[in-house]
Each structure stands twice: as structure tokens, then as C-alpha cells.
Design an enzyme around this catalytic site. Structure first.
Site, mmCIF file in Angstrom:
data_model
loop_
_atom_site.group_PDB
_atom_site.id
_atom_site.type_symbol
_atom_site.label_atom_id
_atom_site.label_comp_id
_atom_site.label_asym_id
_atom_site.label_seq_id
_atom_site.Cartn_x
_atom_site.Cartn_y
_atom_site.Cartn_z
ATOM 1 N N HIS A 49 35.331 43.794 100.928
ATOM 2 C CA HIS A 49 35.065 44.835 99.930
ATOM 3 C C HIS A 49 34.181 45.885 100.592
ATOM 4 O O HIS A 49 33.078 45.581 101.051
ATOM 5 C CB HIS A 49 34.378 44.263 98.689
ATOM 6 C CG HIS A 49 34.158 45.292 97.623
ATOM 7 N ND1 HIS A 49 35.099 45.564 96.643
ATOM 8 C CD2 HIS A 49 33.121 46.136 97.392
ATOM 9 C CE1 HIS A 49 34.646 46.518 95.847
ATOM 10 N NE2 HIS A 49 33.449 46.877 96.280
ATOM 11 N N CYS A 50 34.665 47.114 100.638
ATOM 12 C CA CYS A 50 33.950 48.178 101.348
ATOM 13 C C CYS A 50 33.236 49.088 100.349
ATOM 14 O O CYS A 50 33.893 49.766 99.547
ATOM 15 C CB CYS A 50 34.926 48.995 102.189
ATOM 16 S SG CYS A 50 34.130 50.331 103.118
#
Length: 366
Positions: free
Chosen positions: A152-153
Site C-alpha cells: 500500500h503506497c
């Protein structure tokens, strides 16, 4: 209920802060480069035209890939990975983990699953109530299971997975090109302003700061870009790099590796003309992946057949390590019947003077 809902909305709003920050920096960099540098600082019209042309190409590709990475919704498991109603009710009523696993195994027999938990159990998400496909993981930030989840960025406020991993790689690529070009083209004017070879003007601050920002981002992006290129070459996700996927016969960090060129094609597709464009060309559907069957799967059924007779004196070694990898053109893992049929077609037919027939066992994935 209401406070929880409000808290969740606040969290979603705050999650956009890194994206807004990047957007503001990019907008300022556009103004600083186009207006302050090219229009007010560079004296040569030809140099201006060349710089502006290259800058706008890199800028458009960077913004395009960044936009696609942010707004491409993560792919999630399909309905076939959900438990049927009767099994779901039975699973929820059952308290014993062993019996719950039996229920999951019964449902999973019709699904293309290769990986297991570290304890060898079927991977099931209690939150999403789905059997996890291979390489699928639950993202707590997005609160969903994501196919081939990488990470998850926060800088894109999105999960990077099967649906947008190519876009993420291109985002890193074009952001690195964007920063490198700005730093390289601004360098000479940075030096001139720094040594006072150019007269003081309002452009000085923008040019000096533009070089520092471009160089800083270039250094930070380069390490991330290099790491993800290595992951693509190995056909691993960030999660798999830290924790090897567990197959029925144990963990194997190279279980999904098909060789460098085929690994690249898994992400970017077969047609090289589309590799540098932020359009989806990744192979497969995200539910199942070709795998190197490097060792025997103890749960694989064996299938015997009578090939034609062998040459005199020849012998067949029924080695457990001799397995046939799935074709890279087939994304969904082949079923038992289809797989056996393909093996029959590919098996060489040999004849013997003594007309002796032997039985060969071929391992196929359940």
C-alpha cells in the site's frame, strides 16, 4: 456507529495529504521550469524550444502514469472464491479449526490454488470472507483483499497490485526521468546563479530550489526504482520478497519465476510497443499464475498411461523432480484433464523391438 463513520471519513481525507503534496510540488516545478527558467532565464530560443519539448514529453508521461496508479481500482477476488451459502453457514457455526479447514479444502478443490499459509492451511480472509487466490493479500488500509498485492503506497493513496503494478513501475520510471532531466538542464544555470555570473532576479530562488528538489527526489526515487526492477525480474512482489510464498510442499521464493524475459512479460505484456505506455497490458487475470513446479506437490494426484513401446535398452526414471512448468501463455492454471491431455500430446512416442510397454506417472496440479 456515527463516531466510527466520522473517524473513517477523516482517515480517508488525511490519506490524500501525500498525494496533494506531490501534486503541489509538481505544479510548482512546472511553473519554475517553464516560466522562470525557460522564459526568463535561458537566452537562446533554440535551447528554450528543445528544453520545453523534452520537458513536456516527460511531464505528460509522468502525470499520466501517476494518475493511472492513483485512480486504478485494486482488483479483488471474484465471487468464485467466496464460500457457497451452505458451506459459509457451516464454516461460521463450526468452532474447531480442523473442521473449518476441511470445509475450505472441500471448496478449494475446484479453485486454481497453489499457495498455503505457513502452517499449510488454505488461505482464508475472515474480514472479506473469501478464499485468497495465490499472491492475494488483505490490505488493512484499503480494507479489502487485493490480487497480487505488492504494497500500500501512501504517495498514491492506493494499493499497488495486479491491476496497477505496471502503472506504478512506469510512474517510478517517468518520475526519475522527469527529475533527472530537470536536474541536468538546470545545473548550468544553478552554477551561474550560485557564482553570480547571472544578475540577481526573481528567477534565482526558483532555479536554485528547483535543482535541489529535483536532485533530492532523484536520489530517493532511484533506489525504489532499482528495487522494483529487481522484483519484476524475479517475478516477486514486495511481500513475497520479505516472506516467500508457501506452496503445499513448503516455501519457495522462486515459485513464480519463469525466467527473466517471461517475468518481464508477466507485468508488461507480450507487445513491447506498449511497454512504455500507461495502458494495462499485464498478462493474466490476477487469480492464478504460472508457476515453476520445482518440487513434487504431495497433494497432486498421479495419472498413469501407456505410452508406445520404448527402444531396446532404454529406461525411464520416474524422478519426482521431473515436472512440466505451465506455459507462460496460460495464465489460469491448467485443470487435471486438460493438463494431462497436453502432456499426452507433447510426449514422444517411441517404439521398441520387444514391444514392451511401461507405465509413466505424470504429476499434475490439483
Amino acid at each position: 456507529m456515527a463516531p466510527t463513520h466520522v473517524l473513517r471519513c477523516c482517515q480517508r481525507g488525511l490519506a490524500w495529504i501525500p498525494v496533494i503534496f506531490i501534486a503541489l510540488v509538481v505544479c510548482w516545478s512546472y511553473y519554475a521550469y517553464v516560466v522562470e527558467l525557460c522564459l526568463f532565464t535561458i537566452p537562446s530560443p533554440i535551447e528554450k524550444a528543445i528544453y520545453l519539448a523534452v520537458f513536456h514529453v516527460s511531464f505528460i508521461m509522468f502525470v499520466w502514469s501517476y494518475w493511472k496508479t492513483i485512480f486504478t481500482r485494486p482488483a479483488t477476488p471474484s465471487k468464485e472464491f467466496c464460500l457457497p451459502k451452505s458451506e459459509k453457514e457451516q464454516y461460521e457455526k463450526e468452532q474447531r479449526p480442523e473442521t473449518q479447514q476441511e470445509i475450505l479444502k472441500r471448496v478449494a478443490t475446484s479453485l486454481p490454488l497453489y499457495t498455503r499459509t505457513g502452517a499449510g492451511a488454505i488461505r482464508y480472509c475472515d474480514r472479506c470472507q473469501v478464499i485468497k487466490p495465490d499472491r492475494c493479500h488483505h490490505c488493512s488500509a484499503c480494507d479489502m483483499c487485493v490480487l497480487k498485492m505488492d504494497h500500500h503506497c501512501p504517495w498514491v493513496n492506493n494499493c499497488v497490485g495486479f491491476s496497477n503494478y505496471k502503472f506504478f513501475i512506469l510512474f517510478l520510471t517517468y518520475s526519475l526521468v522527469y527529475c533527472l532531466f530537470i536536474a541536468a538542464s538546470v545545473l548550468q544555470y544553478f552554477i551561474k546563479f550560485w557564482t553570480s555570473d547571472l544578475p540577481e532576479s526573481h528567477a534565482k530562488f526558483h532555479v536554485l530550489f528547483l535543482f535541489f528538489v529535483a536532485a533530492m527526489f532523484c536520489i530517493s526515487i532511484l533506489s525504489l526504482f532499482t528495487y522494483h526492477l529487481w522484483l519484476v525480474g524475479k517475478n516477486r512482489s514486495t511481500i513475497e520478497a520479505f516472506r516467500a510464498p508457501v506452496f503445499r510442499n513448503g516455501p519457495d521464493k522462486n515459485g513464480f519465476s519463469l525466467g527473466f524475459s517471461k517475468n518481464i512479460a508477466q507485468v508488461f505484456g507480450d507487445q513491447k510497443k506498449y511497454w512504455l505506455l500507461p495502458v494495462f497490458t499485464s498478462q493474466g487475470d490476477g487469480f492464478s499464475f504460472p508457476t515453476r513446479l520445482v518440487t513434487v506437490d504431495p497433494e497432486q494426484p498421479t495419472e498413469s498411461f501407456q505410452p508406445a513401446e520404448l527402444d531396446k535398452g532404454s529406461a525411464v526414471e520416474g524422478s519426482a523432480e521431473q515436472t512440466t512448468p505451465l506455459s507462460e501463455s496460460q495464465n489460469r492454471l491448467l485443470g487435471n484433464d486438460y493438463y494431462a491431455e497436453e502432456i499426452h500430446k507433447e510426449t514422444d512416442v517411441l517404439k521398441s523391438d520387444e514391444s514392451e510397454a511401461i507405465t509413466i506417472s505424470i504429476d499434475s496440479e490439483s
